[in-house]
Design a protein around this motif. Structure first.
Motif, PDB file in Angstrom:
ATOM      1  N   MET A   1       0.819  -1.194   0.000  1.00 12.16           N
ATOM      2  CA  MET A   1       0.000   0.000   0.000  1.00 12.16           C
ATOM      3  C   MET A   1       0.862   1.258   0.000  1.00 12.16           C
ATOM      4  SD  MET A   1      -2.983   1.087  -0.087  1.00 12.16           S
ATOM      5  CE  MET A   1      -3.925   2.516   0.209  1.00 12.16           C
ATOM      6  N   HIS A   2       2.007   1.230   0.672  1.00 15.47           N
ATOM      7  CA  HIS A   2       2.853   2.417   0.744  1.00 15.47           C
ATOM      8  C   HIS A   2       3.439   2.770  -0.625  1.00 15.47           C
ATOM      9  CE1 HIS A   2       2.533   2.758   5.054  1.00 15.47           C
ATOM     10  NE2 HIS A   2       2.806   1.484   5.159  1.00 15.47           N
ATOM     11  N   ILE A   3       3.819   1.752  -1.385  1.00 14.70           N
ATOM     12  CA  ILE A   3       4.369   2.011  -2.711  1.00 14.70           C
ATOM     13  C   ILE A   3       3.292   2.613  -3.605  1.00 14.70           C
ATOM     14  CG2 ILE A   3       5.331   0.936  -4.779  1.00 14.70           C
ATOM     15  CD1 ILE A   3       6.699  -1.073  -2.894  1.00 14.70           C
ATOM     16  N   GLU A   4       2.082   2.053  -3.543  1.00 18.89           N
ATOM     17  CA  GLU A   4       0.981   2.590  -4.339  1.00 18.89           C
ATOM     18  C   GLU A   4       0.719   4.052  -3.983  1.00 18.89           C
ATOM     19  OE1 GLU A   4      -2.313   0.088  -3.504  1.00 18.89           O
ATOM     20  OE2 GLU A   4      -1.606  -1.537  -4.773  1.00 18.89           O
ATOM     21  N   LYS A   5       0.715   4.354  -2.700  1.00 21.01           N
ATOM     22  CA  LYS A   5       0.446   5.720  -2.249  1.00 21.01           C
ATOM     23  C   LYS A   5       1.539   6.673  -2.716  1.00 21.01           C
ATOM     24  CE  LYS A   5      -0.491   8.555   1.791  1.00 21.01           C
ATOM     25  NZ  LYS A   5       0.234   9.671   1.263  1.00 21.01           N
ATOM     26  N   ASN A   6       2.796   6.259  -2.616  1.00 16.06           N
ATOM     27  CA  ASN A   6       3.899   7.117  -3.052  1.00 16.06           C
ATOM     28  C   ASN A   6       3.835   7.397  -4.554  1.00 16.06           C
ATOM     29  OD1 ASN A   6       4.884   7.290  -0.466  1.00 16.06           O
ATOM     30  ND2 ASN A   6       6.372   5.643  -0.748  1.00 16.06           N
ATOM     31  N   VAL A   7       3.582   6.366  -5.335  1.00 10.57           N
ATOM     32  CA  VAL A   7       3.479   6.544  -6.784  1.00 10.57           C
ATOM     33  C   VAL A   7       2.292   7.435  -7.111  1.00 10.57           C
ATOM     34  CG1 VAL A   7       2.974   5.358  -8.964  1.00 10.57           C
ATOM     35  CG2 VAL A   7       4.651   4.406  -7.376  1.00 10.57           C
ATOM     36  N   TYR A   8       1.164   7.158  -6.477  1.00  5.99           N
ATOM     37  CA  TYR A   8      -0.024   7.969  -6.725  1.00  5.99           C
ATOM     38  C   TYR A   8       0.215   9.428  -6.349  1.00  5.99           C
ATOM     39  CZ  TYR A   8      -4.489  10.128  -6.048  1.00  5.99           C
ATOM     40  OH  TYR A   8      -5.511  11.013  -6.103  1.00  5.99           O
ATOM     41  N   ASP A   9       0.792   9.672  -5.172  1.00  4.72           N
ATOM     42  CA  ASP A   9       1.046  11.048  -4.731  1.00  4.72           C
ATOM     43  C   ASP A   9       1.960  11.787  -5.700  1.00  4.72           C
ATOM     44  OD1 ASP A   9      -0.582  10.865  -2.533  1.00  4.72           O
ATOM     45  OD2 ASP A   9       1.056  10.496  -1.113  1.00  4.72           O
ATOM     46  N   ASN A  10       3.007  11.121  -6.157  1.00  2.00           N
ATOM     47  CA  ASN A  10       3.937  11.767  -7.083  1.00  2.00           C
ATOM     48  C   ASN A  10       3.249  12.135  -8.392  1.00  2.00           C
ATOM     49  OD1 ASN A  10       6.041  11.601  -5.264  1.00  2.00           O
ATOM     50  ND2 ASN A  10       6.780   9.662  -6.078  1.00  2.00           N
ATOM     51  N   VAL A  11       2.461  11.233  -8.935  1.00  2.34           N
ATOM     52  CA  VAL A  11       1.757  11.508 -10.190  1.00  2.34           C
ATOM     53  C   VAL A  11       0.724  12.605  -9.988  1.00  2.34           C
ATOM     54  CG1 VAL A  11       0.153  10.533 -11.890  1.00  2.34           C
ATOM     55  CG2 VAL A  11       2.164   9.230 -11.168  1.00  2.34           C
ATOM     56  N   LEU A  12      -0.035  12.517  -8.905  1.00  2.00           N
ATOM     57  CA  LEU A  12      -1.087  13.505  -8.651  1.00  2.00           C
ATOM     58  C   LEU A  12      -0.514  14.901  -8.455  1.00  2.00           C
ATOM     59  CD1 LEU A  12      -4.117  13.996  -8.109  1.00  2.00           C
ATOM     60  CD2 LEU A  12      -3.539  13.817  -5.693  1.00  2.00           C
ATOM     61  N   TYR A  13       0.561  15.038  -7.686  1.00  3.03           N
ATOM     62  CA  TYR A  13       1.092  16.370  -7.416  1.00  3.03           C
ATOM     63  C   TYR A  13       1.811  16.964  -8.621  1.00  3.03           C
ATOM     64  CZ  TYR A  13      -0.328  15.564  -2.656  1.00  3.03           C
ATOM     65  OH  TYR A  13      -1.071  15.319  -1.542  1.00  3.03           O
ATOM     66  N   ILE A  14       2.287  16.128  -9.533  1.00  7.31           N
ATOM     67  CA  ILE A  14       2.814  16.658 -10.793  1.00  7.31           C
ATOM     68  C   ILE A  14       1.656  17.139 -11.656  1.00  7.31           C
ATOM     69  CG2 ILE A  14       3.914  16.032 -12.977  1.00  7.31           C
ATOM     70  CD1 ILE A  14       5.867  14.335 -11.347  1.00  7.31           C
ATOM     71  N   LEU A  15       0.557  16.363 -11.695  1.00  5.65           N
ATOM     72  CA  LEU A  15      -0.622  16.801 -12.451  1.00  5.65           C
ATOM     73  C   LEU A  15      -1.168  18.115 -11.923  1.00  5.65           C
ATOM     74  CD1 LEU A  15      -2.877  13.666 -13.039  1.00  5.65           C
ATOM     75  CD2 LEU A  15      -1.894  15.144 -14.764  1.00  5.65           C
TER      76      LEU A  15
END
Length: 119
Positions: A1-15
């Motif tokens: 879950m932590h890896i998913e959250k980190n990847v999601y956060d990085n993509v979302l905050y770049i968007l």
């Protein structure tokens, strides 16, 4: 879950082009310049740089967040999504709920995201 959250956060905050949380910053752009790749993304002498092609403009960002705020899910699927979207601040407050939406229900929202990117 932590890896998913980190990847999601990085993509979302770049968007969303969030300067505090995005990984797309001056330090990364200077590394691109040192490597000699992607000249369009290099910072100028004053440390300013163009937003990446993945970043949403202010109007697209507002429309995207408004769409997320208005999404209705069936009972028991997820918490109230509208509480997780901050329209005034232009941010998403609880990323765990958004992970559920994007990862497990991406067939519903993906056409909207693609539509806003092409506007």
């Amino acid at each position: 879950m932590h890896i998913e959250k980190n990847v999601y956060d990085n993509v979302l905050y770049i968007l969303l082009n969030d300067p505090k949380k995005s990984k797309d910053n001056l330090k990364v752009r200077k590394v691109l310049k040192e490597m000699g790749t992607r000249k369009k993304l290099w910072p100028d002498d004053k440390g300013r740089f163009q937003p990446s092609v993945f970043s949403l403009s202010k109007t697209k960002k507002k429309t995207f967040l408004q769409t997320l705020k208005n999404v209705k899910m069936s009972d028991g699927y997820s918490s109230n999504i509208s509480r997780c979207v901050d329209l005034k601040g232009g941010n998403i407050l609880d990323s765990r709920v958004m992970i559920d939406i994007f990862l497990w229900n991406n067939y519903y929202l993906l056409p909207y995201v693609m539509f806003y990117q092409t506007m």
